[in-house]
Design a protein around this motif. Structure first.
Motif, PDB file in Angstrom:
ATOM      1  N   TYR A 193       0.821  -1.218   0.000  1.00  6.28           N
ATOM      2  CA  TYR A 193       0.000   0.000   0.000  1.00  6.28           C
ATOM      3  C   TYR A 193       0.848   1.257   0.000  1.00  6.28           C
ATOM      4  N   ASP A 194       1.932   1.251   0.746  1.00 10.33           N
ATOM      5  CA  ASP A 194       2.753   2.453   0.870  1.00 10.33           C
ATOM      6  C   ASP A 194       3.461   2.807  -0.428  1.00 10.33           C
ATOM      7  N   ASP A 195       3.480   1.891  -1.393  1.00  8.23           N
ATOM      8  CA  ASP A 195       4.069   2.194  -2.697  1.00  8.23           C
ATOM      9  C   ASP A 195       3.203   3.148  -3.514  1.00  8.23           C
ATOM     10  N   MET A 196       1.928   3.290  -3.129  1.00  6.53           N
ATOM     11  CA  MET A 196       0.965   4.017  -3.949  1.00  6.53           C
ATOM     12  C   MET A 196       0.607   5.366  -3.324  1.00  6.53           C
ATOM     13  N   LYS A 197       0.944   6.436  -4.033  1.00  2.00           N
ATOM     14  CA  LYS A 197       0.508   7.767  -3.633  1.00  2.00           C
ATOM     15  C   LYS A 197      -0.903   8.011  -4.177  1.00  2.00           C
ATOM     16  N   MET A 198      -1.460   9.160  -3.820  1.00  2.00           N
ATOM     17  CA  MET A 198      -2.816   9.462  -4.248  1.00  2.00           C
ATOM     18  C   MET A 198      -2.938   9.425  -5.765  1.00  2.00           C
ATOM     19  N   ARG A 199      -1.994  10.027  -6.465  1.00  2.00           N
ATOM     20  CA  ARG A 199      -2.064  10.050  -7.924  1.00  2.00           C
ATOM     21  C   ARG A 199      -1.929   8.646  -8.511  1.00  2.00           C
ATOM     22  N   ASP A 200      -1.252   7.744  -7.780  1.00  2.00           N
ATOM     23  CA  ASP A 200      -1.112   6.370  -8.255  1.00  2.00           C
ATOM     24  C   ASP A 200      -2.444   5.634  -8.209  1.00  2.00           C
ATOM     25  N   HIS A 201      -3.247   5.918  -7.176  1.00  2.00           N
ATOM     26  CA  HIS A 201      -4.585   5.329  -7.123  1.00  2.00           C
ATOM     27  C   HIS A 201      -5.408   5.788  -8.323  1.00  2.00           C
ATOM     28  N   MET A 202      -5.311   7.068  -8.650  1.00  2.00           N
ATOM     29  CA  MET A 202      -6.042   7.594  -9.797  1.00  2.00           C
ATOM     30  C   MET A 202      -5.613   6.912 -11.089  1.00  2.00           C
ATOM     31  N   VAL A 203      -4.310   6.775 -11.259  1.00  2.00           N
ATOM     32  CA  VAL A 203      -3.783   6.200 -12.492  1.00  2.00           C
ATOM     33  C   VAL A 203      -4.118   4.712 -12.590  1.00  2.00           C
ATOM     34  N   ALA A 204      -3.990   3.985 -11.488  1.00  2.00           N
ATOM     35  CA  ALA A 204      -4.337   2.560 -11.504  1.00  2.00           C
ATOM     36  C   ALA A 204      -5.806   2.376 -11.850  1.00  2.00           C
ATOM     37  N   TRP A 205      -6.668   3.199 -11.255  1.00  2.00           N
ATOM     38  CA  TRP A 205      -8.095   3.143 -11.598  1.00  2.00           C
ATOM     39  C   TRP A 205      -8.311   3.432 -13.080  1.00  2.00           C
ATOM     40  N   ALA A 206      -7.692   4.496 -13.581  1.00  2.00           N
ATOM     41  CA  ALA A 206      -7.911   4.891 -14.971  1.00  2.00           C
ATOM     42  C   ALA A 206      -7.426   3.822 -15.945  1.00  2.00           C
ATOM     43  N   LYS A 207      -6.323   3.162 -15.618  1.00  2.00           N
ATOM     44  CA  LYS A 207      -5.808   2.125 -16.517  1.00  2.00           C
ATOM     45  C   LYS A 207      -6.701   0.888 -16.500  1.00  2.00           C
ATOM     46  N   LEU A 208      -7.192   0.503 -15.328  1.00  2.00           N
ATOM     47  CA  LEU A 208      -8.091  -0.644 -15.283  1.00  2.00           C
ATOM     48  C   LEU A 208      -9.426  -0.317 -15.962  1.00  2.00           C
ATOM     49  N   GLU A 209      -9.923   0.883 -15.740  1.00  2.00           N
ATOM     50  CA  GLU A 209     -11.161   1.310 -16.404  1.00  2.00           C
ATOM     51  C   GLU A 209     -11.007   1.225 -17.925  1.00  2.00           C
ATOM     52  N   TYR A 210      -9.869   1.632 -18.419  1.00  2.00           N
ATOM     53  CA  TYR A 210      -9.596   1.555 -19.858  1.00  2.00           C
ATOM     54  C   TYR A 210      -9.558   0.102 -20.339  1.00  2.00           C
ATOM     55  N   LEU A 211      -8.891  -0.754 -19.575  1.00  2.00           N
ATOM     56  CA  LEU A 211      -8.800  -2.162 -19.965  1.00  2.00           C
ATOM     57  C   LEU A 211     -10.170  -2.836 -19.959  1.00  2.00           C
ATOM     58  N   LEU A 212     -11.034  -2.439 -19.025  1.00  2.00           N
ATOM     59  CA  LEU A 212     -12.335  -3.088 -18.903  1.00  2.00           C
ATOM     60  C   LEU A 212     -13.362  -2.563 -19.895  1.00  2.00           C
ATOM     61  N   THR A 213     -13.216  -1.335 -20.341  1.00  2.00           N
ATOM     62  CA  THR A 213     -14.286  -0.726 -21.132  1.00  2.00           C
ATOM     63  C   THR A 213     -13.889  -0.287 -22.527  1.00  2.00           C
ATOM     64  N   VAL A 214     -12.591  -0.157 -22.798  1.00  2.00           N
ATOM     65  CA  VAL A 214     -12.171   0.406 -24.084  1.00  2.00           C
ATOM     66  C   VAL A 214     -11.244  -0.526 -24.858  1.00  2.00           C
ATOM     67  N   ALA A 215     -10.200  -1.012 -24.225  1.00  2.00           N
ATOM     68  CA  ALA A 215      -9.172  -1.797 -24.921  1.00  2.00           C
ATOM     69  C   ALA A 215      -9.749  -3.059 -25.548  1.00  2.00           C
ATOM     70  N   GLU A 216      -9.221  -3.406 -26.681  1.00  2.00           N
ATOM     71  CA  GLU A 216      -9.637  -4.627 -27.363  1.00  2.00           C
ATOM     72  C   GLU A 216      -8.742  -5.770 -26.918  1.00  2.00           C
ATOM     73  N   GLY A 217      -9.356  -6.784 -26.333  1.00  2.00           N
ATOM     74  CA  GLY A 217      -8.566  -7.908 -25.856  1.00  2.00           C
ATOM     75  C   GLY A 217      -9.420  -8.910 -25.115  1.00  2.00           C
TER      76      GLY A 217
END
Length: 414
Positions: free
Chosen positions: A334-358
């Motif tokens: 948990y301590d590896d993740m700053k606030m902006r890291d939570h945002m980025v991790a969310w945004a990347k997973l959201e992209y993989l689940l809803t946009v990326a083809e795979g």
């Protein structure tokens, strides 16, 4: 591995960062509570018969319930045993297709919050279509209605999780059809902190002070528990806060995390970023204002627009100031993740689940799988690279480029 960070609030009590406590508790019987916690002493008494189903089998079938009231909770324990262990307080119980749920939630009057009222109206409309037991608008949620809502919420989350990753019962062994687990997922939603504390005190002394508690074990499967009292303690004017929505978000974040931490009987091999990111995905689909449901103290999100993550992620991408996917894959706590890291991790997973083809199923199956007994850092990194390559035909660098271009195009005006 337990991922816990202590957060000190103004009451000097230790708090877990949202779903992190998912990793700390298993279902167990506790000693009888002291007399002052028993019903009839200032606590709301619940109706014995559910007014929405009357306990009728046909009505239960319409809601997809297996049992309502007394049923086997875990091992030799029945719900009445657990209730006695919690001090004999009024509890309501329901068993659905995938969950066993206990609730001591009392009547809730709607907060003066337009978003919550809109959300509840939609949820109640879906529930009414299945029960047909009431008409007209509700201004409060009684204990039985709250139980029905949590049964609906849990099953809807389960369905969304499976749909997002393309999962079907056939992907698991017949006796382990619930995300690869033999046991149904257990959810305990308490009104008072003391009830949850008693639930864990016998076998997990020292963890009673945490407000969200859960565990994934071979003996009991997946469990998540929380309490309203602890949630209210974080706010100076809880009567003005949409507490039901906030509790809903806590539960969704916690359940999403244990889905991944116990997926296919693996027990905590999911990459560090994934349960956090999934919690953010599902919370933000309910009400994106409650960022604190997934890893942060509420005190960190008091400003009016702290929840506008699309805007902030766009800014991070524009300034090339975000964690790369390769870096994200390397996080181990948990301590590896700053606030902006939570945002980025969310945004990347959201992209993989809803946009990326795979192939999202392949991605999850590869990410959350047992490696060698000594699962060293490089093996974990290799597994995540392999998942991205196999499912989406991308390297971490290619994914970052593709994702950043999408954010720049679509979140510019968020």
């Amino acid at each position: 591995m337990t991922r816990v960070r202590e957060v000190t609030d103004t009451t000097a009590r230790r708090r877990l960062p949202a779903w992190c406590a998912v990793l700390l508790v298993a279902c167990c019987l506790l000693p009888r509570a002291s007399a002052q916690t028993r019903p009839g002493e200032g606590f709301e008494e619940f109706e014995e018969v559910d007014p929405y189903t009357k306990g009728e089998r046909e009505a239960l079938d319409r809601l997809g319930y297996v049992s309502l009231g007394v049923f086997r909770w875990q091992g030799a324990q029945f719900t009445k045993d657990v209730q006695e262990a919690l001090g004999g307080t009024d509890m309501l119980w329901v068993e659905t297709e995938h969950f066993k749920i206990g609730s001591s939630l009392t009547t809730y009057a709607f907060a003066p919050d337009a978003d919550e009222k809109k959300l509840l109206a939609a949820e109640l409309e879906r529930l009414e279509k299945k029960t047909g037991r009431w008409r007209g608008k509700k201004k409060e949620l009684d204990p039985w209605l709250r139980l029905h809502l949590y049964a609906q919420r849990a099953e809807e989350l389960y369905a969304s999780f499976c749909a997002d990753f393309g999962l079907a019962p056939s992907d698991f062994e017949p006796k382990k059809r619930i995300l690869g687990q033999e046991h149904k997922i257990k959810l305990l939603v308490c009104e008072r902190e003391s009830e949850l504390s008693r639930y864990i005190a016998l076998n997990y002394p020292g963890y009673e002070q945490y407000e969200f508690l859960g565990r994934v074990t071979p003996e009991a499967g997946l469990f998540f528990g929380t309490s309203v009292e602890a949630l209210r303690a974080n706010w100076t004017k809880p009567e003005e806060q949409p507490i039901d929505t906030m509790l809903h978000c806590q539960v969704v974040a916690g359940l999403a995390a244990v889905f991944l931490e116990g997926f296919r009987n693996t027990y905590y091999v999911a990459p560090t970023w994934l349960p956090f990111a999934a919690g953010h995905v599902y919370v933000r689909r309910i009400d994106p204002r409650w960022v604190s449901s997934c890893g942060h103290s509420p005190d960190a999100f008091r400003r009016e627009d702290d929840w506008k993550w699309e805007r902030d992620v766009y800014s991070l991408v524009s300034n090339e100031f975000f964690a790369s996917t390769e870096t994200m894959f390397g996080w181990t706590g948990y301590d590896d993740m700053k606030m902006r890291d939570h945002m980025v991790a969310w945004a990347k997973l959201e992209y993989l689940l809803t946009v990326a083809e795979g192939d999202r199923k392949s991605f999850l199956m590869t990410l959350v799988t047992r490696g060698p007994e000594k699962d060293e850092k490089e093996e974990r990194l290799a597994r995540q690279r392999r998942a991205l390559s196999t499912a989406f035909r991308l390297t971490p660098e290619q994914f970052d480029e593709q994702w950043a271009a999408w954010v720049s195009k679509n979140w510019r005006r968020k």
